[in-house]
Write a protein that holds these residues in place. Structure first.
Motif, PDB file in Angstrom:
ATOM      1  N   LEU A  63       0.867  -1.185   0.000  1.00 46.92           N
ATOM      2  CA  LEU A  63       0.000   0.000   0.000  1.00 46.92           C
ATOM      3  C   LEU A  63       0.899   1.229   0.000  1.00 46.92           C
ATOM      4  O   LEU A  63       1.716   1.413   0.903  1.00 46.92           O
ATOM      5  N   ALA A  64       0.741   2.072  -1.001  1.00 49.88           N
ATOM      6  CA  ALA A  64       1.722   3.130  -1.244  1.00 49.88           C
ATOM      7  C   ALA A  64       1.464   4.428  -0.502  1.00 49.88           C
ATOM      8  O   ALA A  64       2.340   5.296  -0.465  1.00 49.88           O
ATOM      9  N   SER A  65       0.292   4.604   0.083  1.00 48.84           N
ATOM     10  CA  SER A  65      -0.036   5.866   0.732  1.00 48.84           C
ATOM     11  C   SER A  65      -1.036   5.634   1.852  1.00 48.84           C
ATOM     12  O   SER A  65      -1.671   4.576   1.932  1.00 48.84           O
ATOM     13  N   ALA A  66      -1.185   6.647   2.700  1.00 44.61           N
ATOM     14  CA  ALA A  66      -2.182   6.561   3.767  1.00 44.61           C
ATOM     15  C   ALA A  66      -3.586   6.438   3.179  1.00 44.61           C
ATOM     16  O   ALA A  66      -4.449   5.754   3.742  1.00 44.61           O
ATOM     17  N   THR A  67      -3.816   7.074   2.063  1.00 47.42           N
ATOM     18  CA  THR A  67      -5.121   6.969   1.406  1.00 47.42           C
ATOM     19  C   THR A  67      -5.396   5.523   0.996  1.00 47.42           C
ATOM     20  O   THR A  67      -6.506   5.009   1.192  1.00 47.42           O
ATOM     21  N   GLU A  68      -4.388   4.859   0.439  1.00 47.65           N
ATOM     22  CA  GLU A  68      -4.560   3.458   0.055  1.00 47.65           C
ATOM     23  C   GLU A  68      -4.775   2.573   1.277  1.00 47.65           C
ATOM     24  O   GLU A  68      -5.559   1.623   1.229  1.00 47.65           O
ATOM     25  N   VAL A  69      -4.076   2.870   2.367  1.00 48.90           N
ATOM     26  CA  VAL A  69      -4.275   2.101   3.596  1.00 48.90           C
ATOM     27  C   VAL A  69      -5.700   2.261   4.089  1.00 48.90           C
ATOM     28  O   VAL A  69      -6.372   1.282   4.440  1.00 48.90           O
ATOM     29  N   ALA A  83     -17.577   3.164   1.426  1.00 50.60           N
ATOM     30  CA  ALA A  83     -16.423   3.847   0.847  1.00 50.60           C
ATOM     31  C   ALA A  83     -16.327   5.296   1.292  1.00 50.60           C
ATOM     32  O   ALA A  83     -15.231   5.878   1.324  1.00 50.60           O
ATOM     33  N   GLY A  84     -17.443   5.880   1.665  1.00 54.22           N
ATOM     34  CA  GLY A  84     -17.434   7.269   2.111  1.00 54.22           C
ATOM     35  C   GLY A  84     -16.687   7.494   3.412  1.00 54.22           C
ATOM     36  O   GLY A  84     -16.444   8.650   3.794  1.00 54.22           O
ATOM     37  N   ARG A  85     -16.300   6.434   4.094  1.00 56.77           N
ATOM     38  CA  ARG A  85     -15.577   6.563   5.371  1.00 56.77           C
ATOM     39  C   ARG A  85     -14.062   6.716   5.181  1.00 56.77           C
ATOM     40  O   ARG A  85     -13.347   6.954   6.156  1.00 56.77           O
ATOM     41  N   VAL A  86     -13.570   6.596   3.950  1.00 56.02           N
ATOM     42  CA  VAL A  86     -12.120   6.595   3.721  1.00 56.02           C
ATOM     43  C   VAL A  86     -11.470   7.892   4.168  1.00 56.02           C
ATOM     44  O   VAL A  86     -10.451   7.887   4.867  1.00 56.02           O
ATOM     45  N   MET A 111      -7.933  10.808   8.092  1.00 59.65           N
ATOM     46  CA  MET A 111      -7.672  11.891   9.044  1.00 59.65           C
ATOM     47  C   MET A 111      -7.377  11.340  10.436  1.00 59.65           C
ATOM     48  O   MET A 111      -6.500  11.842  11.148  1.00 59.65           O
ATOM     49  N   LEU A 112      -8.111  10.307  10.836  1.00 60.19           N
ATOM     50  CA  LEU A 112      -7.844   9.675  12.134  1.00 60.19           C
ATOM     51  C   LEU A 112      -6.438   9.086  12.154  1.00 60.19           C
ATOM     52  O   LEU A 112      -5.699   9.255  13.138  1.00 60.19           O
ATOM     53  N   PRO A 158       2.452   3.636   5.739  1.00 57.83           N
ATOM     54  CA  PRO A 158       2.514   4.924   5.046  1.00 57.83           C
ATOM     55  C   PRO A 158       2.033   6.113   5.872  1.00 57.83           C
ATOM     56  O   PRO A 158       2.541   7.227   5.699  1.00 57.83           O
ATOM     57  N   ASP A 159       1.067   5.907   6.760  1.00 58.79           N
ATOM     58  CA  ASP A 159       0.602   7.043   7.575  1.00 58.79           C
ATOM     59  C   ASP A 159       1.712   7.560   8.478  1.00 58.79           C
ATOM     60  O   ASP A 159       1.831   8.767   8.710  1.00 58.79           O
ATOM     61  N   ILE A 160       2.549   6.660   8.988  1.00 60.23           N
ATOM     62  CA  ILE A 160       3.700   7.074   9.789  1.00 60.23           C
ATOM     63  C   ILE A 160       4.721   7.786   8.903  1.00 60.23           C
ATOM     64  O   ILE A 160       5.252   8.845   9.262  1.00 60.23           O
ATOM     65  N   ALA A 161       4.996   7.222   7.754  1.00 64.17           N
ATOM     66  CA  ALA A 161       5.967   7.826   6.829  1.00 64.17           C
ATOM     67  C   ALA A 161       5.542   9.234   6.430  1.00 64.17           C
ATOM     68  O   ALA A 161       6.375  10.146   6.344  1.00 64.17           O
TER      69      ALA A 161
END
Length: 225
Positions: A52-58, A70-73, A78-79, A116-119
């Motif tokens: 998974l390449a990004s926090a969005t993908e995670v 899907a609307g919860r992504v 943000m969390l 990715p969210d940490i990165a």
């Protein structure tokens, strides 16, 4: 000097803290805490090894695995950003030790299993300015103790293996991995205490110190700074 992150520079989370975070994930996604906990546990590899390449993908991956809408992504992303910022908060004593190491001439690098969210939160942390190189597993495409990670961080620091010291709490068989890569390894007591969770820990009979704060004195005794 190559340093681990979780359990070494910042506290590794306890089971209670992990459960609390899972409850927040569950609330955002509108699922039960047990579902969120199971999905977070089962997805550790995918979140840390570059799949998974990004926090969005995670966030999208977790929402899909939890069968949430899907609307919860966006809200979940943000969390994750808020939680990542909290996890990267460092003790003042630790930051002073890093400054001592830098002033003594040590070049510092991070080598850590991280999602990715940490990165993505890293550059906004208090820790980031102290490091010359950063290698996170999610960007490198492997998790500890894969030799790829150690080769990558040595290349980023532009040093030979015998010139580098690895310091970590021992999770992910990292200390043996560092030695296999030709580095010297030093274990620190796990930041966050013995109740903190860790994966892949193996026995260690080599050099050990109580915390990263003891590193400047250790390096002075070795004459390596």
């Amino acid at each position: 000097m190559v340093l681990d992150l979780f359990g070494t520079l910042v506290a590794a989370p306890s089971a209670v803290e992990r459960k609390a975070a899972a409850a927040q994930f569950a609330e955002v996604m509108g699922v039960s805490p047990s579902v969120a906990e199971a999905v977070l546990s089962d997805s550790w590899q995918a979140r840390h090894d570059g799949q998974l390449a990004s926090a969005t993908e995670v966030a999208a991956y977790l929402v899909a695995r939890c069968n949430a809408t899907a609307g919860r992504v966006g809200e979940l992303e943000m969390l994750m950003a808020r939680l990542a910022a909290v996890r990267l908060q460092a003790d003042a004593t630790l930051l002073r030790a890093l400054e001592q190491l830098q002033h003594g001439g040590a070049r510092l690098a991070i080598l850590s299993d991280a999602s990715p969210d940490i990165a993505e939160a890293w550059n906004r942390s208090e820790l980031a300015p102290h490091f010359d190189a950063v290698v996170f597993s999610c960007g490198a495409g492997a998790v500890k103790p894969d030799c790829l990670l150690f080769r990558t961080v040595l290349r980023e620091l532009d040093v030979a293996p015998h010139q580098a010291i690895y310091c970590g709490d021992g999770g992910g068989d990292e200390l043996a991995g560092a030695e296999r890569a030709g580095m010297r390894a030093v274990r620190v007591e796990r930041r966050g205490g013995p109740s903190s969770l860790v994966f892949g820990e193996t026995a260690w009979s080599g050099r050990a110190i109580p915390s990263v704060e003891a590193l400047p004195s250790l390096l002075d005794s070795w004459g390596t700074r």
